[in-house]
Design a protein around this motif. Structure first.
Motif, PDB file in Angstrom:
ATOM      1  N   ALA A   1     -60.816  -9.611  -4.399  1.00 30.77           N
ATOM      2  CA  ALA A   1     -62.104 -10.287  -4.523  1.00 30.77           C
ATOM      3  C   ALA A   1     -62.025 -11.586  -5.307  1.00 30.77           C
ATOM      4  CB  ALA A   1     -63.111  -9.349  -5.188  1.00 30.77           C
TER       5      ALA A   1
ATOM      6  N   LEU B   1     -65.139 -19.524 -14.610  1.00 26.47           N
ATOM      7  CA  LEU B   1     -65.734 -19.122 -13.346  1.00 26.47           C
ATOM      8  C   LEU B   1     -66.014 -17.627 -13.316  1.00 26.47           C
ATOM      9  CD1 LEU B   1     -63.478 -21.057 -10.860  1.00 26.47           C
ATOM     10  CD2 LEU B   1     -65.709 -21.708 -11.648  1.00 26.47           C
TER      11      LEU B   1
ATOM     12  N   LEU C   1     -64.429  -6.578 -12.142  1.00 25.05           N
ATOM     13  CA  LEU C   1     -64.668  -8.000 -11.909  1.00 25.05           C
ATOM     14  C   LEU C   1     -66.006  -8.384 -12.528  1.00 25.05           C
ATOM     15  CD1 LEU C   1     -63.695 -10.550 -10.374  1.00 25.05           C
ATOM     16  CD2 LEU C   1     -65.061  -9.794  -8.473  1.00 25.05           C
TER      17      LEU C   1
ATOM     18  N   SER D   1     -68.737 -11.657 -13.458  1.00 25.21           N
ATOM     19  CA  SER D   1     -69.073 -13.060 -13.242  1.00 25.21           C
ATOM     20  C   SER D   1     -69.146 -13.744 -14.610  1.00 25.21           C
ATOM     21  CB  SER D   1     -70.408 -13.183 -12.534  1.00 25.21           C
ATOM     22  OG  SER D   1     -71.435 -12.756 -13.398  1.00 25.21           O
ATOM     23  N   ARG D   2     -69.426 -15.053 -14.596  1.00 26.25           N
ATOM     24  CA  ARG D   2     -69.390 -15.813 -15.831  1.00 26.25           C
ATOM     25  C   ARG D   2     -70.416 -15.301 -16.843  1.00 26.25           C
ATOM     26  NH1 ARG D   2     -68.949 -21.580 -17.422  1.00 26.25           N
ATOM     27  NH2 ARG D   2     -70.482 -21.884 -19.057  1.00 26.25           N
ATOM     28  N   ASN D   3     -71.674 -15.077 -16.363  1.00 25.83           N
ATOM     29  CA  ASN D   3     -72.715 -14.612 -17.277  1.00 25.83           C
ATOM     30  C   ASN D   3     -72.371 -13.238 -17.853  1.00 25.83           C
ATOM     31  OD1 ASN D   3     -73.999 -16.890 -16.613  1.00 25.83           O
ATOM     32  ND2 ASN D   3     -75.550 -15.967 -15.304  1.00 25.83           N
TER      33      ASN D   3
ATOM     34  N   PHE E   1     -72.999 -24.766  -9.017  1.00 25.76           N
ATOM     35  CA  PHE E   1     -72.452 -23.997  -7.904  1.00 25.76           C
ATOM     36  C   PHE E   1     -72.169 -22.563  -8.344  1.00 25.76           C
ATOM     37  CE2 PHE E   1     -67.978 -23.784  -9.203  1.00 25.76           C
ATOM     38  CZ  PHE E   1     -67.880 -24.844 -10.076  1.00 25.76           C
TER      39      PHE E   1
ATOM     40  N   PRO F   1     -69.305 -19.836  -8.051  1.00 24.77           N
ATOM     41  CA  PRO F   1     -67.896 -19.845  -7.623  1.00 24.77           C
ATOM     42  C   PRO F   1     -67.585 -18.832  -6.544  1.00 24.77           C
ATOM     43  CG  PRO F   1     -68.126 -18.998  -9.850  1.00 24.77           C
ATOM     44  CD  PRO F   1     -69.439 -19.544  -9.470  1.00 24.77           C
ATOM     45  N   PHE F   2     -68.391 -17.764  -6.437  1.00 22.78           N
ATOM     46  CA  PHE F   2     -68.110 -16.756  -5.414  1.00 22.78           C
ATOM     47  C   PHE F   2     -68.820 -17.037  -4.104  1.00 22.78           C
ATOM     48  CE2 PHE F   2     -65.520 -13.846  -7.649  1.00 22.78           C
ATOM     49  CZ  PHE F   2     -65.886 -13.934  -8.978  1.00 22.78           C
TER      50      PHE F   2
ATOM     51  N   ILE G   1     -72.636 -23.194 -13.841  1.00 22.48           N
ATOM     52  CA  ILE G   1     -72.170 -22.094 -12.990  1.00 22.48           C
ATOM     53  C   ILE G   1     -73.286 -21.064 -12.905  1.00 22.48           C
ATOM     54  CG2 ILE G   1     -70.312 -20.470 -12.610  1.00 22.48           C
ATOM     55  CD1 ILE G   1     -69.199 -23.141 -12.896  1.00 22.48           C
TER      56      ILE G   1
ATOM     57  N   CYS H   1     -74.824 -17.409 -10.845  1.00 18.28           N
ATOM     58  CA  CYS H   1     -74.270 -16.181 -10.282  1.00 18.28           C
ATOM     59  C   CYS H   1     -75.150 -15.593  -9.197  1.00 18.28           C
ATOM     60  CB  CYS H   1     -74.095 -15.146 -11.385  1.00 18.28           C
ATOM     61  SG  CYS H   1     -73.192 -15.784 -12.775  1.00 18.28           S
TER      62      CYS H   1
END
Lengths: 253, 155
Positions: free
Chosen positions: A140, A176, A184, A186-188, B38, B40-41, B73, B75
């Motif tokens: 992913a 990122l 996995l 995400s950034r947040n 943006f 990223p995914f 960024i 999500c």
């Protein structure tokens, strides 16, 4: 004396053959060779190699594709892919950054600062990472590597806050996403994970929440008793104050 | 019958040299702040990321060191966008406060072309500062005036 002389077998005696030199200082002729004898010429004609003729009507694109198909993949790529897979499997924390234009000096400084905190900054090509994560659970993360990037690995997961602190000073590195303990994020989510207290503190909070239910019941039962005791306390204090005031007045008089 | 010549005399260098050519004419003097947003995914973020990288190159940054490039960024799989907040004089010229590119379906070359078309044209013209004159130029300027003076002195 006779037994000191080496005895050799008669047929083992060898001697170099007499050398007779064919040429002496003259230049050899290769520019005007003699026409071969017919028999020799016949043998040469028969033994000439026959190469397959190149097709005359192939387009440039066809020849280019054939040339690329013939290219063999460098086996070194496999070794590096294996290294990437190793890093991915043995690090608890993997953070992936987008890298803007940065000088080598600055990225070296960042690398040193990260290394002091047991965080390892690495960068691999997209094709190699693709080969490394294909058919694994890490597939992913592939969309993150379309552009200039770098990866930070760490064998322990408590370093997220230090990582964010160091990379906050570097405007060219844009977080990122990441993988923490095979999950996995995400950034947040990663930033929220950094804000969270450690595992022990979280466990203590859980215990407190569990105890709160029982503690609430006990508190409700003891409410009346506690308020009565408080009222008595206030009353007792008030009486004590009055008595001290009276005694003070008496001594003054 | 000979056919008149048609076609190019020089072969094009490909997309990379086209991008390089566009990049040379990027001018961010009219921009106060650039926000690149943006996920990223999400799909089709490659061009946005490449554009962000190209905006951070030293040559482009030098056109306006005061301009801040901020990357946002998100999500929530929103389509990528690039926002240019203009300075006041550029705002008057273009009659808009900011220019937004929806870069989801644009590739890097198109982004740069659009940027040059809309943003680089809003850069205020450079003011000519005091030029330092060389000795030869000074003599040329003063030669016309001082030539009359010099002649009697020589005598």
């Amino acid at each position: 004396m006779a037994n000191l002389v080496q005895k050799t077998l008669p047929l083992t005696k060898t001697s170099t053959p007499a050398l007779q030199f064919l040429r002496f200082r003259g230049k050899i002729n290769i520019q005007r060779p003699k026409a071969p004898h017919y028999e020799r010429a016949r043998v040469i004609a028969v033994t000439q190699p026959k190469y397959p003729e190149a097709p005359k009507s192939k387009t440039c694109f066809q020849s280019r594709t054939e040339r690329f198909q013939q290219q063999v993949e460098n086996p070194y790529n496999d070794i590096i892919a294996r290294e990437v897979r190793n890093w991915l499997e043995h690090s608890q924390l993997v953070a992936i950054f987008h890298l803007n234009s940065i000088t080598s000096d600055e990225i070296f400084k960042v690398r040193v600062d990260l290394h002091k905190q047991n965080l390892h900054l690495k960068s691999y090509g997209r094709k190699i990472i693709g080969e490394a994560v294909k058919d694994t659970r890490y597939e992913a993360i592939m969309p993150l590597f379309h552009s200039n990037h770098c990866i930070v690995f760490s064998p322990d997961q408590q370093r997220v806050s230090t990582l964010l602190k160091i990379t906050r000073r570097v405007p060219q590195m844009v977080l990122l996403g990441g993988i923490v303990e095979k999950t996995l994020l995400s950034r947040n989510e990663l930033m929220a994970y950094a804000q969270m207290p450690g595992l022990q503190a979280a466990q203590a909070q859980l215990v407190q929440t569990l105890n709160q239910a029982a503690g609430n019941l006990v508190q409700q039962l003891q409410a009346h008793q506690n308020s009565f005791v408080q009222v008595l306390d206030v009353h007792a204090k008030g009486e004590a104050k009055d008595s001290t005031q009276e005694s003070k007045e008496e001594t003054k008089e | 019958m000979s056919v008149p010549f048609s076609g190019t005399l020089r072969r094009s260098g490909g997309i990379v040299s086209a991008i390089g050519k566009q990049l040379k004419s990027v001018n961010l003097k009219g921009v106060k702040r650039i926000t690149v947003q943006f996920d990223p995914f999400a799909e089709n973020v490659k061009s946005t990321r490449e554009f962000l990288f190209l905006l951070s190159t030293p040559k482009v940054v030098q056109t306006n060191p005061k301009c801040v490039v901020k990357s946002d960024i998100v999500c929530d799989r929103k389509p990528a966008s690039i926002k240019f907040s203009l300075i006041d004089s550029a705002q008057e010229q273009a009659k808009v406060k900011e220019i937004r590119f929806n870069s989801d379906n644009l590739n890097t070359l198109e982004l740069l072309q659009l940027c040059n078309k809309h943003v680089s044209s809003l850069a205020p013209p450079e003011e000519v500062t005091n030029k330092v004159l060389t000795k030869a130029e000074k003599q040329k300027l003063g030669g016309g005036a001082g030539g009359g003076k010099k002649a009697p002195k020589k005598k």
